[in-house]
Design an enzyme around this catalytic site. Structure first.
Site, PDB file in Angstrom:
ATOM      1  N   CYS A  33      -3.516 -32.477  -6.436  1.00  0.00           N
ATOM      2  CA  CYS A  33      -2.266 -32.973  -5.861  1.00  0.00           C
ATOM      3  C   CYS A  33      -2.406 -33.288  -4.373  1.00  0.00           C
ATOM      4  O   CYS A  33      -3.198 -32.656  -3.674  1.00  0.00           O
ATOM      5  CB  CYS A  33      -1.169 -31.933  -6.007  1.00  0.00           C
ATOM      6  SG  CYS A  33      -0.920 -31.415  -7.703  1.00  0.00           S
TER       7      CYS A  33
ATOM      8  N   ARG B 207      -8.347 -37.867  -4.228  1.00  0.00           N
ATOM      9  CA  ARG B 207      -8.238 -36.540  -4.814  1.00  0.00           C
ATOM     10  C   ARG B 207      -7.984 -36.607  -6.313  1.00  0.00           C
ATOM     11  O   ARG B 207      -8.144 -35.623  -7.020  1.00  0.00           O
ATOM     12  CB  ARG B 207      -7.079 -35.766  -4.155  1.00  0.00           C
ATOM     13  CG  ARG B 207      -7.281 -35.522  -2.680  1.00  0.00           C
ATOM     14  CD  ARG B 207      -5.971 -35.153  -2.005  1.00  0.00           C
ATOM     15  NE  ARG B 207      -5.544 -33.809  -2.334  1.00  0.00           N
ATOM     16  CZ  ARG B 207      -5.896 -32.721  -1.652  1.00  0.00           C
ATOM     17  NH1 ARG B 207      -6.683 -32.842  -0.608  1.00  0.00           N
ATOM     18  NH2 ARG B 207      -5.464 -31.539  -1.992  1.00  0.00           N
TER      19      ARG B 207
ATOM     20  N   TRP C 188      -1.721 -34.058  -9.802  1.00  0.00           N
ATOM     21  CA  TRP C 188      -2.821 -33.928 -10.761  1.00  0.00           C
ATOM     22  C   TRP C 188      -2.383 -32.797 -11.684  1.00  0.00           C
ATOM     23  O   TRP C 188      -2.403 -31.625 -11.301  1.00  0.00           O
ATOM     24  CB  TRP C 188      -4.117 -33.571 -10.014  1.00  0.00           C
ATOM     25  CG  TRP C 188      -5.357 -33.949 -10.751  1.00  0.00           C
ATOM     26  CD1 TRP C 188      -5.920 -35.196 -10.825  1.00  0.00           C
ATOM     27  CD2 TRP C 188      -6.215 -33.081 -11.504  1.00  0.00           C
ATOM     28  NE1 TRP C 188      -7.057 -35.152 -11.577  1.00  0.00           N
ATOM     29  CE2 TRP C 188      -7.262 -33.875 -12.009  1.00  0.00           C
ATOM     30  CE3 TRP C 188      -6.189 -31.727 -11.811  1.00  0.00           C
ATOM     31  CZ2 TRP C 188      -8.281 -33.357 -12.802  1.00  0.00           C
ATOM     32  CZ3 TRP C 188      -7.205 -31.205 -12.593  1.00  0.00           C
ATOM     33  CH2 TRP C 188      -8.241 -32.021 -13.081  1.00  0.00           C
TER      34      TRP C 188
ATOM     35  N   ASN D  38       1.553 -28.329  -3.988  1.00  0.00           N
ATOM     36  CA  ASN D  38       0.141 -28.405  -4.370  1.00  0.00           C
ATOM     37  C   ASN D  38      -0.308 -26.980  -4.668  1.00  0.00           C
ATOM     38  O   ASN D  38       0.065 -26.056  -3.949  1.00  0.00           O
ATOM     39  CB  ASN D  38      -0.636 -29.004  -3.176  1.00  0.00           C
ATOM     40  CG  ASN D  38      -2.122 -29.061  -3.427  1.00  0.00           C
ATOM     41  OD1 ASN D  38      -2.567 -28.880  -4.555  1.00  0.00           O
ATOM     42  ND2 ASN D  38      -2.877 -29.298  -2.377  1.00  0.00           N
ATOM     43  N   GLY D  39      -1.088 -26.782  -5.730  1.00  0.00           N
ATOM     44  CA  GLY D  39      -1.603 -25.441  -6.023  1.00  0.00           C
ATOM     45  C   GLY D  39      -0.973 -24.852  -7.261  1.00  0.00           C
ATOM     46  O   GLY D  39      -0.381 -25.570  -8.080  1.00  0.00           O
TER      47      GLY D  39
ATOM     48  N   GLU E 275     -29.886 -25.407 -15.189  1.00  0.00           N
ATOM     49  CA  GLU E 275     -28.954 -26.181 -14.378  1.00  0.00           C
ATOM     50  C   GLU E 275     -29.542 -26.439 -12.985  1.00  0.00           C
ATOM     51  O   GLU E 275     -29.444 -27.548 -12.453  1.00  0.00           O
ATOM     52  CB  GLU E 275     -27.600 -25.455 -14.296  1.00  0.00           C
ATOM     53  CG  GLU E 275     -26.564 -26.079 -13.386  1.00  0.00           C
ATOM     54  CD  GLU E 275     -26.246 -27.536 -13.698  1.00  0.00           C
ATOM     55  OE1 GLU E 275     -26.681 -28.062 -14.732  1.00  0.00           O
ATOM     56  OE2 GLU E 275     -25.581 -28.160 -12.864  1.00  0.00           O
TER      57      GLU E 275
ATOM     58  N   LYS F 174     -30.179 -30.165 -11.476  1.00  0.00           N
ATOM     59  CA  LYS F 174     -29.523 -30.582 -10.237  1.00  0.00           C
ATOM     60  C   LYS F 174     -30.551 -31.127  -9.258  1.00  0.00           C
ATOM     61  O   LYS F 174     -30.364 -32.163  -8.653  1.00  0.00           O
ATOM     62  CB  LYS F 174     -28.794 -29.369  -9.636  1.00  0.00           C
ATOM     63  CG  LYS F 174     -27.588 -29.644  -8.875  1.00  0.00           C
ATOM     64  CD  LYS F 174     -26.334 -29.832  -9.693  1.00  0.00           C
ATOM     65  CE  LYS F 174     -26.471 -30.732 -10.871  1.00  0.00           C
ATOM     66  NZ  LYS F 174     -25.378 -30.824 -11.751  1.00  0.00           N
TER      67      LYS F 174
ATOM     68  N   GLU G 168     -32.111 -34.600 -10.449  1.00  0.00           N
ATOM     69  CA  GLU G 168     -31.263 -35.800 -10.431  1.00  0.00           C
ATOM     70  C   GLU G 168     -30.949 -36.284  -9.015  1.00  0.00           C
ATOM     71  O   GLU G 168     -30.830 -37.480  -8.805  1.00  0.00           O
ATOM     72  CB  GLU G 168     -29.989 -35.616 -11.257  1.00  0.00           C
ATOM     73  CG  GLU G 168     -28.983 -34.666 -10.678  1.00  0.00           C
ATOM     74  CD  GLU G 168     -27.716 -34.569 -11.514  1.00  0.00           C
ATOM     75  OE1 GLU G 168     -27.175 -35.599 -11.897  1.00  0.00           O
ATOM     76  OE2 GLU G 168     -27.264 -33.434 -11.759  1.00  0.00           O
TER      77      GLU G 168
ATOM     78  N   HIS H  20     -47.720 -18.993 -21.906  1.00  0.00           N
ATOM     79  CA  HIS H  20     -48.105 -19.632 -23.165  1.00  0.00           C
ATOM     80  C   HIS H  20     -48.398 -21.115 -22.962  1.00  0.00           C
ATOM     81  O   HIS H  20     -48.341 -21.885 -23.920  1.00  0.00           O
ATOM     82  CB  HIS H  20     -47.008 -19.405 -24.215  1.00  0.00           C
ATOM     83  CG  HIS H  20     -46.789 -17.947 -24.480  1.00  0.00           C
ATOM     84  ND1 HIS H  20     -47.674 -17.184 -25.216  1.00  0.00           N
ATOM     85  CD2 HIS H  20     -45.832 -17.093 -24.065  1.00  0.00           C
ATOM     86  CE1 HIS H  20     -47.246 -15.929 -25.251  1.00  0.00           C
ATOM     87  NE2 HIS H  20     -46.132 -15.853 -24.548  1.00  0.00           N
TER      88      HIS H  20
ATOM     89  N   LYS I 245     -21.297 -41.539 -13.511  1.00  0.00           N
ATOM     90  CA  LYS I 245     -20.473 -40.324 -13.608  1.00  0.00           C
ATOM     91  C   LYS I 245     -19.977 -40.116 -15.031  1.00  0.00           C
ATOM     92  O   LYS I 245     -19.871 -38.992 -15.491  1.00  0.00           O
ATOM     93  CB  LYS I 245     -19.294 -40.458 -12.629  1.00  0.00           C
ATOM     94  CG  LYS I 245     -18.460 -39.205 -12.502  1.00  0.00           C
ATOM     95  CD  LYS I 245     -19.214 -38.104 -11.782  1.00  0.00           C
ATOM     96  CE  LYS I 245     -18.537 -36.762 -11.899  1.00  0.00           C
ATOM     97  NZ  LYS I 245     -19.491 -35.649 -11.830  1.00  0.00           N
TER      98      LYS I 245
END
Ligand code: F6R
Length: 609
Positions: free
Chosen positions: A2, A27, A75, A99-100, A480, A484, A487, A503, A604
């Site tokens: 928001c 946002r 949002w 907001n929040g 992950e 990261k 990429e 191994h 994206k």
């Protein structure tokens, strides 16, 4: 997420509010609205959709004429995007934008309903508007202050009182809000870019401070209602940087947004110290009969699923398989009626994940989507849905979406364990309380590890290849970390279960090859340390991400660089341990002159196979 704006001054309020809101579009939002004092009445115009929809509606219904007002881009968190749920919201004498998250809005709504109040929307915001109206005592600042004591959560509010048509008010706790000033006019905004066209001078509103804005100037009181003087700040950002809130890239901005993203995601799903997913259609009755779970996703989202597997199996003893969506859909997977298939996706539009979900449904499974983008295809088609409330993720490299996917995995695992009766209520309460501390823990890691990661990243710039190793949850996390880094830095890297190195993969270790080891799980730390010794003795440069407790016991020379993170509940460690891995990837990318927000060949939202 928001955006809030507000204006007091000589200009046409509509123009200023809509223009300021347009600077907060980055946002992300799904609806917009404004409230303006027009002939001493508050006129509200709001709509689902984009700012152009609001502009059209303003043309259609006629712009309220006035110079004082508030505006909002929403949002959605509580209640779907709709005209009615859009902000501003009103009690009869009070109108607000927000907001929040108001964590205790359910209790407050029950209280206000018992006082005879009725509600038009599903939002937590309307509860605050009604509460302010209920408590209104003729003194707006005192009223706001009293209500602040009732509200739990992190939020920012822009407020208009019908009896005071020459001013607006602002208050915040946790969520950001600034107060801009220029000659004869003043502004409120969630972020500086909204007001840069009008002024570069602003005050940062601190927690629980209340601002009053009139044409004569701005005044502030603290939570004890004492007048305070504040330091005037001056913004020196260019416009592009300003859109990133002063950060050089969206990736680092989004890393920094993670504490808020976790908080926003978990708090509405916790009630009385226990997971509360009923609003998402997930009840213990529905969960208790699932005997098999498959998690299907791609890339980072799949890595969140790997952590989910460890946690769900550990707590509820239900077998979980994790599958890459593009593999799942083409291998005639063994899924049948009575199985649960969980699809994790930031965009909710990933073609393989969507196809995998449709296949699972065809085979009779129940589907649960964990998605960030509101109203996306996966969100719409799933049987059950939990939104991660990370806000818009703009950088291609996923960071805050991942951390919120983990947060939802934990909430789900806790709920499932309760439904299955495999873990007692007291233990789940303990885990929930530990989960609620994670926003602070992540903030601590950002504040205390960033400089070190920045320095270590200078040592990775010239690497040709890297290994990430760990065991158990640390292995899931290594995957992950490795993705990261590769990429955004274009350096080849692989993640390996530390015990599996010997191994085959250990033959890759050469003099100076960086190995990033993750060791946060106390019972297996000695095993991982043995693997570190093995690679070190073959010339590897070891970067160890471990708990402070582990670091204290390390023998001299085991690792070349150690990044210590605070010890929290072991099961939750991936939430904090991922942060140094993200920072290492980010700074390595920047050091190599790459734009981490837009790595080559990547998009994206991957809507093709
Ligand atoms: C990596 C990254 C990708 C996505 C993957 C799935 O940083 O962002 O690996 O995680 O493309 O995308 P979603 O989550 O939108 O389904």
């Amino acid at each position: 997420m928001c955006g809030i704006v507000g204006y007091v001054g000589p200009k046409d309020c509509n123009e200023v509010l809509v223009d300021a809101l347009s600077k907060l579009e980055y946002r992300g939002y799904d609806s917009a609205g404004i409230a303006v004092f027009s002939d001493n009445e508050i006129e509200i115009v709001k709509t689902k959709g984009k700012l152009d929809d609001l502009r059209n509606k303003l043309k259609e219904v006629g712009k309220p004429s006035g110079n004082i007002g508030i505006g909002h881009t929403r949002w959605a968190t509580h209640g779907e995007p709709s005209d009615i749920n859009s902000h501003p919201h009103s009690g009869s004498r009070v109108t607000i934008v927000h907001n929040g998250i108001i964590e205790n809005y359910i209790e407050l709504k029950e209280f206000l309903t018992a006082q005879g109040r009725t509600f038009l929307s599903e939002t937590d915001t309307e509860v605050v508007a009604q509460l302010l109206d209920y408590r209104y005592n003729g003194d707006p600042v005192k009223t706001i202050d009293e209500c602040m004591a009732d509200l739990k959560g992190s939020f920012a509010l822009g407020i208009m009182f019908k009896d005071f048509p020459d001013r607006i008010f602002a208050v915040r706790r946790e969520s950001p809000l600034i107060v801009g000033v220029a000659k004869g006019e003043s502004f409120i905004a969630s972020d500086v870019p909204a007001i840069l066209k009008y002024t570069r001078d602003y005050y940062l509103l601190e927690h629980n401070e209340i601002a009053t804005l009139t044409v004569d100037g701005v005044s502030f009181v603290n939570e004890y209602l004492q007048p305070i003087e504040k330091e005037l700040k001056t913004a020196d950002w260019d416009e592009e940087a300003a859109e990133k809130g002063g950060y050089p890239h969206f990736m680092i901005k989004e890393i920094n947004e993670q504490p808020t993203a976790i908080r926003t995601t978990i708090m509405p799903r916790i009630k009385d110290g226990l997971p509360y997913l009923e609003e998402n259609g997930i009840t213990p009755e529905k969960l208790k009969d699932f005997k098999n779970i498959t998690i299907v996703a791609c890339g980072t989202a799949m890595h969140a699923g790997m952590v989910g597997k460890y946690v769900i199996e550990d707590l509820s003893r239900v077998p979980v398989s994790v599958d890459i969506a593009s593999e799942f859909r083409y291998r005639n997977p063994i899924i049948s009626e009575g199985d649960l298939v969980i699809i994790i996706s930031q965009s909710g539009e990933t073609a393989d994940s969507l196809a995998a979900m449709r296949l699972a449904k065809q085979k009779g499974a129940t589907t649960l989507a964990i998605v960030n983008a509101k109203g996306s295809s996966i969100a719409r088609e799933a049987d059950m849905l939990i939104y991660t409330l990370a806000g818009p993720e703009i950088s291609v490299a996923s960071t805050k979406a991942y951390i919120t996917q983990l947060s939802v995995m934990y909430l789900f695992a806790f709920e499932l364990a309760l439904a299955k009766g495999t873990v007692g209520k007291a233990e789940i309460e303990r885990l929930i309380s530990a989960l609620m501390k994670m926003p602070e823990a992540v903030q601590y890691v950002i504040d205390n590890c960033e400089e070190k990661c920045k320095y270590i990243a200078t040592k990775l710039v010239a690497a040709e290849s890297l290994l990430y190793i760990g065991r158990g949850l640390d292995y899931a996390l290594s995957m992950e970390g490795s993705l990261k880094l590769k990429e955004v830095s274009y350096i080849h890297s692989e993640s390996y279960a530390a015990g599996e190195l010997k191994h085959g993969t250990i033959s890759l270790i050469d003099d100076g090859m960086p190995v990033i080891a993750v060791a946060t799980q106390t019972d297996i730390i000695p095993k991982t340390i043995s693997n570190i010794v093995e690679v070190k003795s073959r010339g590897a440069k070891v970067i160890l991400v471990c708990t402070d407790a582990c670091a204290r016991e390390l023998k001299e020379g085991i690792a070349d660089y150690v990044v210590e993170i605070p010890h929290s509940d072991e099961m939750l460690m991936p939430i904090t341990a991922v942060v140094p891995l993200q920072l290492l990837a980010y700074y390595t990318s920047v050091n190599r002159g790459i734009d981490p927000d837009k790595p080559k060949n990547l998009a994206k939202s991957v809507t093709v196979e």
